[in-house]
Enzyme design. Structure first.
Site, PDB file in Angstrom:
ATOM      1  N   ASP A   7       1.090  -0.905   1.463  1.00 10.90           N
ATOM      2  CA  ASP A   7       2.406  -0.685   2.053  1.00 10.90           C
ATOM      3  C   ASP A   7       2.301   0.640   2.790  1.00 10.90           C
ATOM      4  O   ASP A   7       2.461   1.704   2.192  1.00 10.90           O
ATOM      5  CB  ASP A   7       3.473  -0.635   0.950  1.00 10.90           C
ATOM      6  CG  ASP A   7       4.875  -0.434   1.495  1.00 10.90           C
ATOM      7  OD1 ASP A   7       5.112  -0.765   2.669  1.00 10.90           O
ATOM      8  OD2 ASP A   7       5.725   0.058   0.741  1.00 10.90           O
ATOM      9  N   GLU A  68       1.306  -4.515   5.255  1.00  8.21           N
ATOM     10  CA  GLU A  68       2.641  -4.853   5.742  1.00  8.21           C
ATOM     11  C   GLU A  68       2.695  -4.693   7.258  1.00  8.21           C
ATOM     12  O   GLU A  68       2.272  -3.688   7.808  1.00  8.21           O
ATOM     13  CB  GLU A  68       3.693  -3.946   5.101  1.00  8.21           C
ATOM     14  CG  GLU A  68       5.103  -4.290   5.573  1.00  8.21           C
ATOM     15  CD  GLU A  68       6.160  -3.453   4.907  1.00  8.21           C
ATOM     16  OE1 GLU A  68       6.573  -3.814   3.792  1.00  8.21           O
ATOM     17  OE2 GLU A  68       6.533  -2.419   5.485  1.00  8.21           O
ATOM     18  N   ASP A 141       7.055   1.828  -3.600  1.00  3.15           N
ATOM     19  CA  ASP A 141       5.948   1.592  -2.665  1.00  3.15           C
ATOM     20  C   ASP A 141       4.781   0.898  -3.366  1.00  3.15           C
ATOM     21  O   ASP A 141       4.105   0.053  -2.781  1.00  3.15           O
ATOM     22  CB  ASP A 141       5.466   2.911  -2.056  1.00  3.15           C
ATOM     23  CG  ASP A 141       6.594   3.704  -1.443  1.00  3.15           C
ATOM     24  OD1 ASP A 141       6.969   3.415  -0.298  1.00  3.15           O
ATOM     25  OD2 ASP A 141       7.124   4.597  -2.142  1.00  3.15           O
TER      26      ASP A 141
END
Length: 188
Positions: A7, A68, A141
């Site tokens: 992420d 991501e 996260d």
């Protein structure tokens, strides 16, 4: 299959490693964040993210990397940092010949919770359940990185060898429509 989920971010880059077996069962391996001080020079922050991801690749030897894909954000500064951290992750995976999957937040949420607009607490709760953890991984996260890795393992696609596009069929159609619209605007 062992998957490293990332992420991306400059202040907190979430990382998570899971193993997915042939029966789609996910097993927790590792979760954490790579942190950089916001007042450090950009080049040092990027170096820290690079070193952190490099260490994870060496320590956990993933078979694939899931990152991501961010389509839009209101804060230009945030999107720039996210893009820079993402670029580092993609380059390091390519350097090792690892396939990369790019997943949007809504794709990950839909895969993990069944609802593409799920809230972060819902995603964290499902990650905890899927991986049979005692608690939701913190910070968010880290949970998001685990969700990326699980999504990638469950979907099996998009897996992209270095040099590929990483787009799902829906993303490819969207990109084609955007290009077509841009071409029409330029022509008029």
């Amino acid at each position: 299959m062992r998957i490293l989920g990332i992420d991306p971010g400059l202040t907190r880059c979430g990382v998570g490693v899971v193993e997915i077996d042939a029966g789609r069962r996910a097993r927790f391996v590792h979760a954490g964040v790579i942190r950089t001080p916001a007042d450090d020079p950009l080049e040092l922050r990027l170096l820290a993210v690079s070193q952190g991801i490099t260490a994870l690749l060496a320590d956990f030897a993933p078979d694939a990397v899931a990152v991501e894909r961010v389509f839009a954000q209101n804060n230009l500064r945030t999107v720039m940092g996210t893009a820079q951290a993402s670029g580092i992750a993609l380059a390091l995976a390519a350097e090792r010949g690892l396939p990369v999957g790019l997943h949007t937040p809504s794709e990950v949420k839909a895969a993990i919770t069944g609802y593409g607009a799920a809230a972060k607490p819902q995603v964290g709760t499902m990650v905890r359940r899927i991986l049979s953890l005692d608690a939701i991984p913190k910070p968010a996260d880290a949970a998001d990185a685990l969700a990326l890795a699980i999504c990638h393992g469950w979907r099996g696609a998009p897996v992209v060898a270095p040099g590929g596009s990483g787009l799902t069929p829906a993303q490819a159609a969207w990109r084609a429509a955007e290009r077509s619209a841009a071409t029409r605007r330029v022509a008029t």
